[in-house]
Design a protein around this motif. Structure first.
Motif, mmCIF file in Angstrom:
data_model
loop_
_atom_site.group_PDB
_atom_site.id
_atom_site.type_symbol
_atom_site.label_atom_id
_atom_site.label_comp_id
_atom_site.label_asym_id
_atom_site.label_seq_id
_atom_site.Cartn_x
_atom_site.Cartn_y
_atom_site.Cartn_z
ATOM 1 N N ILE A 4 0.882 -1.169 0.000
ATOM 2 C CA ILE A 4 0.000 0.000 0.000
ATOM 3 C C ILE A 4 0.909 1.205 0.000
ATOM 4 O O ILE A 4 1.814 1.309 0.793
ATOM 5 C CB ILE A 4 -0.853 0.033 1.284
ATOM 6 C CG1 ILE A 4 -1.609 -1.287 1.422
ATOM 7 C CG2 ILE A 4 -1.778 1.207 1.245
ATOM 8 C CD1 ILE A 4 -2.367 -1.383 2.692
ATOM 9 N N LYS A 6 2.118 5.220 0.159
ATOM 10 C CA LYS A 6 1.918 6.374 1.033
ATOM 11 C C LYS A 6 0.735 7.195 0.575
ATOM 12 O O LYS A 6 -0.078 7.641 1.331
ATOM 13 C CB LYS A 6 3.199 7.208 0.984
ATOM 14 C CG LYS A 6 3.240 8.347 1.967
ATOM 15 C CD LYS A 6 4.640 8.832 2.202
ATOM 16 C CE LYS A 6 5.291 9.364 0.945
ATOM 17 N NZ LYS A 6 6.553 10.043 1.252
ATOM 18 N N PHE A 9 -2.793 6.190 1.484
ATOM 19 C CA PHE A 9 -3.221 6.481 2.838
ATOM 20 C C PHE A 9 -3.395 7.956 3.088
ATOM 21 O O PHE A 9 -4.333 8.363 3.743
ATOM 22 C CB PHE A 9 -2.230 5.888 3.839
ATOM 23 C CG PHE A 9 -2.516 4.437 4.062
ATOM 24 C CD1 PHE A 9 -1.557 3.503 3.806
ATOM 25 C CD2 PHE A 9 -3.756 4.035 4.489
ATOM 26 C CE1 PHE A 9 -1.836 2.166 3.990
ATOM 27 C CE2 PHE A 9 -4.039 2.709 4.670
ATOM 28 C CZ PHE A 9 -3.065 1.769 4.413
ATOM 29 N N ILE A 21 0.487 6.658 10.069
ATOM 30 C CA ILE A 21 1.281 5.991 9.039
ATOM 31 C C ILE A 21 2.577 6.748 8.809
ATOM 32 O O ILE A 21 2.616 7.959 8.740
ATOM 33 C CB ILE A 21 0.495 5.923 7.716
ATOM 34 C CG1 ILE A 21 -0.750 5.075 7.907
ATOM 35 C CG2 ILE A 21 1.352 5.343 6.616
ATOM 36 C CD1 ILE A 21 -0.475 3.643 8.159
ATOM 37 N N GLN A 23 6.424 6.282 6.622
ATOM 38 C CA GLN A 23 7.308 5.477 5.786
ATOM 39 C C GLN A 23 8.605 5.349 6.546
ATOM 40 O O GLN A 23 9.297 6.334 6.733
ATOM 41 C CB GLN A 23 7.560 6.193 4.464
ATOM 42 C CG GLN A 23 6.362 6.232 3.539
ATOM 43 C CD GLN A 23 6.192 4.942 2.773
ATOM 44 O OE1 GLN A 23 5.806 3.940 3.326
ATOM 45 N NE2 GLN A 23 6.474 4.976 1.493
ATOM 46 N N ASN A 31 5.612 -1.397 5.841
ATOM 47 C CA ASN A 31 5.303 -0.003 6.148
ATOM 48 C C ASN A 31 3.834 0.264 6.409
ATOM 49 O O ASN A 31 3.477 1.335 6.871
ATOM 50 C CB ASN A 31 5.815 0.923 5.038
ATOM 51 C CG ASN A 31 5.263 0.522 3.695
ATOM 52 O OD1 ASN A 31 4.418 -0.355 3.589
ATOM 53 N ND2 ASN A 31 5.751 1.159 2.639
ATOM 54 N N TYR A 32 2.952 -0.696 6.149
ATOM 55 C CA TYR A 32 1.540 -0.442 6.418
ATOM 56 C C TYR A 32 1.126 -0.858 7.822
ATOM 57 O O TYR A 32 -0.040 -0.767 8.173
ATOM 58 C CB TYR A 32 0.670 -1.134 5.375
ATOM 59 C CG TYR A 32 1.020 -2.587 5.174
ATOM 60 C CD1 TYR A 32 1.899 -2.952 4.156
ATOM 61 C CD2 TYR A 32 0.507 -3.567 5.991
ATOM 62 C CE1 TYR A 32 2.251 -4.275 3.973
ATOM 63 C CE2 TYR A 32 0.852 -4.888 5.816
ATOM 64 C CZ TYR A 32 1.721 -5.240 4.803
ATOM 65 O OH TYR A 32 2.081 -6.536 4.614
ATOM 66 N N LEU A 58 -6.309 -2.583 9.774
ATOM 67 C CA LEU A 58 -4.872 -2.375 9.667
ATOM 68 C C LEU A 58 -4.129 -3.207 10.688
ATOM 69 O O LEU A 58 -4.470 -3.193 11.860
ATOM 70 C CB LEU A 58 -4.541 -0.897 9.879
ATOM 71 C CG LEU A 58 -5.057 -0.002 8.783
ATOM 72 C CD1 LEU A 58 -5.012 1.426 9.241
ATOM 73 C CD2 LEU A 58 -4.236 -0.167 7.525
ATOM 74 N N GLN C 192 -8.835 -1.373 -0.070
ATOM 75 C CA GLN C 192 -7.655 -0.644 -0.529
ATOM 76 C C GLN C 192 -7.658 -0.663 -2.048
ATOM 77 O O GLN C 192 -8.273 -1.516 -2.663
ATOM 78 C CB GLN C 192 -6.386 -1.304 0.002
ATOM 79 C CG GLN C 192 -6.215 -2.737 -0.443
ATOM 80 C CD GLN C 192 -4.804 -3.207 -0.314
ATOM 81 O OE1 GLN C 192 -3.937 -2.466 0.108
ATOM 82 N NE2 GLN C 192 -4.562 -4.437 -0.683
#
Lengths: 228, 387, 390
Positions: A4, A6, A9, A21, A23, A31-32, A58, C192
């Motif tokens: 996913i 950046k 989000f 969130i 990075q 990273n998610y 998440l 998503q």
């Protein structure tokens, strides 16, 4: 992979997530994975605002080893411990900061028992964590100087600073001030004195911040170099 | 458990005397301030009873200056008393039991030895302090070594003994202790009957004749540091004789008694060899004082892991800490186990901290602190420090 | 017409009739036989006008199509054989049944699942290709053919078309003074956006990272419109549902021991090098035992607080008894392992919403982080040697 980005989000209407969130290239988590919300009252807030439902999709990282949901666990105190830590000696760093808090309490209680006036007694803060918060807040600079090269000359240009950076600088200065001492005085005692002074808007660290602000004011003329 | 062992010993060695008549002190004394749940205004140790268990009582400033000037209150606790502006001790089961025993003891029988033992930080030294306060208030002659580790592992100066071959003196410490003894017992030493029984010849010109005041003997030791250790031995013998005669009732209190039997001291000969504590002159005096060949006294002793080197701190039990020698020397003794805080004591302690504004309260503090400190008094103090 | 080297692909969205056209074109004179009735009038193409390259292209398209057709037939026959072998009804033999059957008949010990024997419809096995994108005269069928990525730009075109329409609709609603219904609003919280690889597969075209970013931005722009729910089918085509994390944590039912107490044991609690197992007994008094020692097993306060964390979070501090065994690693790792074990075990004694709260608090995630190895040519995992310019 389950990538996913950046953008996805940041652009989805989740105010909560845009603060969570990040990075992080160095983290061993994908990273998610979001940072955990381990305090009960923070979770209560999310439930009230209804954003907790969005977190149900998440995956979360594991809580760190110095995080607990207890009220005695303070994120700023944990940061201070980490900044004092050398070579991973967390036990020593934690002992230092805990003794520093103990010293703050003793110094404040001494003052408390000395003052006879009831009003003044109420003014004296006996909670070391609140003194820490106040001290850090008071020592945060608003601008910082960065060297910018123009025409072969390096000018010190005043530049705005993010809140996180300001907080980091404030804590670093406090610790450095704690280390500038006579060899007979302990670091935790010196740091306690500095924190109390800073919380009262006096002392070495406040002076340092004010010096920096004065310098920035003096270098106002170069401010436009930031963009030229 | 151990109280039954005390009764057992008493049955076999001493008959139980009828309890001393105490004034019926109702805990709800009419005092100006409201009595708090964790405090008692009863500052007379004589009157401490079971209903006072878990409560804090205050030691007055003058008592404190008298008894504990050389030590006896652990450093960390001492700092706390400065912050709180008062010296408050908690009345706990072990010290109360020993005080009850001391009250009911048959002093015509040989000396009873009590040994306080427990894990690190469980409150042995402070129990001893409570007993000492009781002893002082009841008019005992106090022979008190605050922390034996200071002599065996942190001695100020050591030198070869002149009077005894192969023995080492700790003269500075000895002199300081004599001064302490004098301060603690000045009101008793002025007793006209407290006289030496034999001549003490220090050198050609210095003699303490028989029949002189004990006070002279003590002063001699303080002034002539060279003979301080020998003075102590002489003093110990005199105390035993005087107690036997009935002039004094003595309470011997030693913190860290097991240091007398731990071979790895930091006392060295002039050749830098380690000296066994039995080869230190001062030890002889106190060993004889904790013997059972005299009467009209009592000995309360703690055995502590901290008194010995870290690598040997395996067990907190008396048999291990005293070793074979020590155990045989002290046998038979009354073992008294000092345990971690009970629920009531823990709540009481936390209430006291809250009242003194030491702890910033939050909901759930009690349970969390109990879990993290495992109700160990020392650990509790450390955990509450940054809160 | 100069043919460009284009990936010849079967376009999944194209109607089959166009393929017939191609075949018709290859067969030359058969193209305009009476069977095919195309309304579009075309010039009569002569065989001589088709260049060799064009011919080859069309042939290749046909070949592929024939090949795919053959594979499909073989698959169907094979499926029926398999059903017979397994004793099942060939009519109702689904893909799942095929998978189970193949696993049973050809057991494989290979770790890589993609390397194991499989039997799938040829569309899934062979990569999709576009059908011929232009007719024999060289005229492309798709109006955006000359962009190079017609399907991609088709989608963008659709988005802009929808945007215009929705804006018009919104304007009309505003004129009538009607607000959009909040209940109907589009909720994308469980979804998503489709990731780049899947998008490439879907569009049968390669797209660059920047194109993909732009694509997502356009969709986000589209979903921001108040009346987006009207085209939600179109939007959902390009989303994938997110796993609902809560459902991944199903608590185990506790056992009953000889005293009648409920207990649960969590084995293999990992954290760095430490491994532990935790037994939780309910109802209990708050006793805790670690390697037959109390909590004094951990000397430092931080490790003890870690064990406290799940208990105070779920308010089970004095309600359960805990026995743990732990070995390996250091104090921090052992404490972390036990913390996870306690939290994992407590799920069985606690409600579902508290389990979700524990998950958000980070108690239920296994911390798989390990010490990063030292690399050659560096001091440590990250620290480099002093950089020397020469």
């Amino acid at each position: 992979m389950f990538g996913i980005t950046k953008i996805q989000f940041f652009n989805s209407n989740l105010k909560v997530l845009s603060t969570i969130i990040q990075q992080n290239g160095m983290s061993q988590y994908p990273n998610y994975y979001i940072k955990p919300i381990y305090k009960k009252d923070s979770q209560e807030e999310l439930i009230k605002s209804g954003e907790i439902k969005k977190l149900s999709h998440l995956p979360t990282r594991a809580a760190l080893a110095d995080q607990t949901s207890s009220f005695s666990n303070d994120p700023l105190a944990n940061l201070l411990i980490n900044y004092c830590m050398r070579e991973g000696n967390k036990i020593l760093a934690r002992n230092l900061v805990e003794q520093c808090f103990e010293n703050i309490k003793r110094l404040q209680l001494e003052k408390y028992h000395k003052t006879t006036n009831e009003e003044d007694k109420h003014q004296i803060d006996l909670d070391p964590k609140s003194i820490l918060h106040k001290a850090i807040e008071n020592c945060k600079p608003i601008l910082q100087l960065t060297p910018i090269k123009r025409g072969g000359v390096r000018y010190q240009v005043p530049v705005p600073i993010t809140d996180k950076k300001a907080q980091f600088i404030s804590m670093k200065w406090l610790i450095a001030a704690g280390q500038e001492k006579e060899s007979t005085v302990r670091f935790n005692l010196q740091l306690a004195r500095e924190l109390i002074d800073a919380a009262n808007n006096t002392g070495r660290v406040i002076k340092k911040k004010q010096d920096l602000h004065r310098q920035c004011e003096a270098n106002r003329a170069y401010a436009h170099y930031r963009w030229s | 458990m151990y109280s039954s062992s005390i009764r057992f010993i008493f049955k076999n060695i001493l008959p139980l005397k009828t309890p001393v008549q105490c004034f019926s002190s109702a805990p709800l004394l009419l005092s100006p301030e409201k009595l708090q749940r964790f405090r008692t205004t009863e500052s007379q140790c004589l009157k401490h009873k079971d209903e006072h268990l878990g409560l804090f009582y205050t030691i007055s400033e003058e008592d404190r200056k008298r008894i504990f000037i050389y030590g006896g209150i652990p450093k960390s606790f001492d700092v706390q008393t400065k912050t709180f502006n008062e010296t408050c001790l908690m009345i706990r089961q072990p010290s109360l039991d020993i005080i009850n025993c001391l009250r009911n003891l048959d002093y015509s029988k040989p000396v009873v030895r009590f040994v306080l033992y427990g894990k690190k930080g469980s409150g042995k030294s402070l129990s001893l302090a409570h007993i000492l306060h009781y002893g002082y208030q009841s008019g005992f002659l106090i022979v008190h070594i605050p922390w034996l580790g200071n002599w065996m592992r942190r001695c100020k100066e050591y030198s070869n003994s002149e009077t005894k071959e192969g023995y080492v003196d700790l003269n500075l410490d000895a002199a300081a202790w004599l001064l302490n003894f004098k301060t603690q017992n000045s009101h008793l030493l002025s007793n006209p009957e407290a006289k030496t029984s034999i001549d003490y010849v220090w050198s050609k010109r210095e003699i303490t004749p028989a029949g002189s005041d004990i006070l002279n003997l003590v002063d001699h030791g303080i002034n002539r540091i060279k003979y301080a250790s020998d003075t102590i031995i002489a003093l110990c013998e005199e105390i035993k004789k005087l107690s036997n005669k009935g002039i004094f009732r003595t309470l011997v209190a030693v913190d860290g008694y097991n240091a007398f039997f731990y071979p790895n001291t930091r006392v060295y000969t002039e050749k830098k060899e380690v000296v066994h504590p039995q080869n230190v002159t001062v030890t002889q005096g106190f060993m004889s004082l904790t013997n059972f060949d005299w009467k009209n006294g009592a000995a309360v002793v703690t055995v502590d892991e901290i008194a010995i080197a870290e690598e040997d701190q395996i067990s907190h039990l008396p048999r291990y800490l005293l070793g074979k020698e020590g155990f045989e020397h002290l046998d038979p003794f009354v073992p008294v186990h000092v345990q971690n805080y009970t629920e009531k004591e823990l709540t009481s302690c936390l209430d006291y901290y809250r009242e003194r504004k030491w702890v910033n309260d939050y909901p759930g503090l009690d349970e969390e602190v109990k879990f993290v400190s495992d109700s160990n008094p020392y650990k509790l103090m450390k955990v509450c420090a940054p809160l | 017409m100069i043919l460009r080297q284009i990936m010849r692909v079967v376009h999944p969205l194209r109607p089959v009739t166009l393929q017939k056209n191609i075949l018709a074109g290859i067969n030359g004179s058969d193209s305009y036989s009476t069977e095919i009735k195309d309304s579009v009038p075309q010039e009569e193409p002569t065989k001589k006008n088709i260049s060799k390259a064009m011919k080859a292209y069309l042939e290749r398209a046909k070949e592929h199509e024939d090949f795919m057709q053959k594979q499909r037939e073989e698959f169907q026959i094979g499926k029926r054989h398999l059903a017979n072998m397994m004793g099942e009804d060939p009519e109702t033999f689904t893909q799942d049944d095929i998978d189970h059957a193949i696993e049973y008949l050809f057991p494989s010990g290979l770790y890589e699942k993609k390397a194991r024997p499989l039997m799938k419809p040829p569309e899934e096995v062979f990569p999709q290709r576009k059908a011929a994108e232009f007719d024999e005269s060289g005229r492309p069928y798709h109006f955006l053919f000359y962009t190079g990525k017609p399907n991609y730009y088709q989608v963008l075109h659709d988005i802009s078309h929808h945007l215009i329409e929705l804006n018009k609709f919104e304007d009309s609603m505003i004129r009538k003074k009607i607000q959009p219904d909040p209940n109907l609003a589009l909720d994308l919280s469980g979804y998503q956006w489709i990731d780049k690889e899947s998008l490439e597969e879907k569009l049968v075209e390669t797209i660059g990272d920047k194109d993909y970013e732009y694509f997502i931005n356009c969709f986000v722009r589209l979903t921001a419109v108040p009346y987006a729910y009207k085209i939600k089918d179109f939007i959902f085509e390009y989303t994938e549902p997110l796993l609902n994390q809560v459902q991944t944590y199903d608590a185990v039912k506790p056992h009953i021991d000889s005293d009648g107490k409920q207990f649960i044991t969590v084995y293999e609690c990992p954290r760095k090098a430490a491994r532990g197992d935790v037994t939780i007994r309910f109802p209990g008094t708050g006793k805790i035992t670690i390697n037959n020692q109390g909590i004094t097993y951990f000397e430092d306060v931080q490790s003890r607080e870690q064990l406290l964390f799940p208990l105070i979070f779920t308010d089970m501090l004095n309600k359960v008894d805990i026995e743990c065994n732990v070995s390996g690693g250091g104090p921090s790792g052992q404490a972390g392992a036990l913390r996870w074990g306690i939290a994992w075990g407590l799920r069985s004694f606690v409600d579902q919403d508290i389990i979700e709260k524990m998950r958000i608090a980070g108690l239920l995630t296994k911390d798989y982080r390990t010490r990063e190895r030292k690399k050659p040519g560096q001091w440590g995992a990250r620290r480099k040697f002093t950089w020397k310019k020469r």
